[in-house]
Enzyme design. Structure first.
Site, PDB file in Angstrom:
ATOM      1  N   ILE A   1       0.849  -1.195   0.000  1.00 55.10           N
ATOM      2  CA  ILE A   1       0.000   0.000   0.000  1.00 55.10           C
ATOM      3  C   ILE A   1       0.881   1.241   0.000  1.00 55.10           C
ATOM      4  O   ILE A   1       1.699   1.425   0.907  1.00 55.10           O
ATOM      5  CB  ILE A   1      -0.921   0.022   1.235  1.00 55.10           C
ATOM      6  CG1 ILE A   1      -1.763  -1.258   1.310  1.00 55.10           C
ATOM      7  CG2 ILE A   1      -1.811   1.257   1.225  1.00 55.10           C
ATOM      8  CD1 ILE A   1      -2.455  -1.455   2.637  1.00 55.10           C
TER       9      ILE A   1
ATOM     10  N   ASP B   1       9.391   7.306  -1.866  1.00 56.73           N
ATOM     11  CA  ASP B   1       8.775   8.416  -2.591  1.00 56.73           C
ATOM     12  C   ASP B   1       8.433   7.890  -3.975  1.00 56.73           C
ATOM     13  O   ASP B   1       9.331   7.626  -4.791  1.00 56.73           O
ATOM     14  CB  ASP B   1       9.766   9.579  -2.677  1.00 56.73           C
ATOM     15  CG  ASP B   1       9.212  10.781  -3.425  1.00 56.73           C
ATOM     16  OD1 ASP B   1       8.083  10.679  -3.963  1.00 56.73           O
ATOM     17  OD2 ASP B   1       9.911  11.813  -3.486  1.00 56.73           O
TER      18      ASP B   1
ATOM     19  N   TYR C   1      -5.051  18.377 -11.056  1.00 53.73           N
ATOM     20  CA  TYR C   1      -5.568  17.210 -10.342  1.00 53.73           C
ATOM     21  C   TYR C   1      -6.516  16.410 -11.230  1.00 53.73           C
ATOM     22  O   TYR C   1      -6.406  15.181 -11.322  1.00 53.73           O
ATOM     23  CB  TYR C   1      -6.284  17.653  -9.062  1.00 53.73           C
ATOM     24  CG  TYR C   1      -6.780  16.489  -8.232  1.00 53.73           C
ATOM     25  CD1 TYR C   1      -5.881  15.642  -7.591  1.00 53.73           C
ATOM     26  CD2 TYR C   1      -8.142  16.233  -8.085  1.00 53.73           C
ATOM     27  CE1 TYR C   1      -6.323  14.570  -6.843  1.00 53.73           C
ATOM     28  CE2 TYR C   1      -8.589  15.171  -7.336  1.00 53.73           C
ATOM     29  CZ  TYR C   1      -7.674  14.338  -6.716  1.00 53.73           C
ATOM     30  OH  TYR C   1      -8.126  13.270  -5.975  1.00 53.73           O
TER      31      TYR C   1
ATOM     32  N   LYS D   1      -5.967  12.456 -12.548  1.00 55.78           N
ATOM     33  CA  LYS D   1      -6.870  11.347 -12.266  1.00 55.78           C
ATOM     34  C   LYS D   1      -7.498  10.790 -13.546  1.00 55.78           C
ATOM     35  O   LYS D   1      -7.809   9.596 -13.621  1.00 55.78           O
ATOM     36  CB  LYS D   1      -7.938  11.783 -11.264  1.00 55.78           C
ATOM     37  CG  LYS D   1      -7.369  12.076  -9.871  1.00 55.78           C
ATOM     38  CD  LYS D   1      -6.541  10.915  -9.334  1.00 55.78           C
ATOM     39  CE  LYS D   1      -6.033  11.155  -7.930  1.00 55.78           C
ATOM     40  NZ  LYS D   1      -5.246  10.004  -7.399  1.00 55.78           N
TER      41      LYS D   1
ATOM     42  N   VAL E   1     -14.039  12.664   0.513  1.00 56.39           N
ATOM     43  CA  VAL E   1     -13.561  11.810   1.602  1.00 56.39           C
ATOM     44  C   VAL E   1     -12.784  12.702   2.557  1.00 56.39           C
ATOM     45  O   VAL E   1     -11.817  13.360   2.150  1.00 56.39           O
ATOM     46  CB  VAL E   1     -12.638  10.674   1.103  1.00 56.39           C
ATOM     47  CG1 VAL E   1     -12.275   9.757   2.257  1.00 56.39           C
ATOM     48  CG2 VAL E   1     -13.291   9.898  -0.027  1.00 56.39           C
TER      49      VAL E   1
END
Length: 261
Positions: free
Chosen positions: A12, A66, A160, A164, A193
């Site tokens: 993860i 990173d 952004y 995405k 979220v």
């Protein structure tokens, strides 16, 4: 129907907080082995200690990485114990947004590079590193954490949204390229979220960071982790290709009903 999966090796990224942290807890509590990746190694080690304290039977390995740097990714893989290198589930969660500037005002040297290097190149690099092993074993599950912003574009969100949208396309392409295998690819597109996302976007300004969630009961990181675990736990022949999940009073990036406060 709830199905438990266990003894899987789960890597993860962005595991030091938010959705990544919740995924780590969800998978570990169900008996899986977790590789925690992120830049804030102090938080990763704290989370590792919390997980191990629960003693759910799985192994936990914390590694500073990173994802915007291929050298950092290579170093992380070299440090992995041999018994944890055959990764079953990859959660490409590391990501960020910086500012809410119009294109004409964007810091094209810093903000642009930071977002694209993390949100896009990071997903490409991790997947490229792990996918060959999955193909060799003819098994695996890749989760790419995208956003509804990848298909519902809005003003002042150009970098952004573009990042995405790239994740959406990448997920679809990888799924098509592994269609002859048992590898599954799930693109996860959350709406609002409440995590540290806005705090990062607004440079640590806590007042600005709270505004997106005022008057609405937003999703939590646990909500997204629950959806991810559900997809991972489906029978082998079932592939959930895309999850688009929003709070009950959200219909798009901009169509949000807020209680008067």
């Amino acid at each position: 129907m709830f199905r438990k999966i266990s003894n899987k090796i789960v890597l993860i990224t962005g595991a030091s907080s938010g959705i990544g942290e919740s995924c780590a807890k969800m998978f570990y509590e169900n008996g899986n082995h977790i590789i925690l990746c992120g830049r804030r190694v102090d938080r990763l080690n704290k989370l590792k200690d919390q997980l191990v304290l629960n003693n759910a039977g799985g192994k936990v390995f914390a590694c500073q990485v990173d994802v915007s740097s291929m050298d950092s990714i290579d170093k992380m893989f070299n440090e992995l114990p041999e018994e944890m290198k055959a990764i079953d589930i990859l959660v490409n969660n590391a990501g960020l947004s910086l500012g809410m500037d119009a294109v004409v005002d964007i810091d094209a040297r810093n903000d642009l590079d930071s977002v694209i290097d993390t949100n896009v190149k990071g997903v490409f690099r991790l997947t490229r590193k792990i996918l060959p092993g999955m193909i060799q074993r003819n098994s695996g599950h890749i989760f790419n954490i995208s956003s509804i912003a990848g298909s519902m574009f809005y003003q002042n969100g150009s970098i952004y949204c573009a990042s995405k949208a790239a994740v959406n396309a990448f997920s679809d392409i990888v799924r098509k390229e592994v269609v002859s295998t048992k590898i599954r690819v799930t693109n996860v597109c959350p709406g609002l979220v409440e995590t540290e996302f806005s705090l990062v976007r607004f440079g640590g300004d806590s007042d600005k960071a709270k505004k997106p969630y005022i008057g609405i009961d937003p999703l939590t990181a646990d909500d997204i982790a629950d959806n991810i675990y559900y997809c991972a736990s489906r029978p082998e022949h079932v592939q959930v290709t895309t999850i688009e999940v929003m709070a009950n009073n959200q219909a798009s990036t901009r169509d949000i009903y807020r209680d008067q406060v």
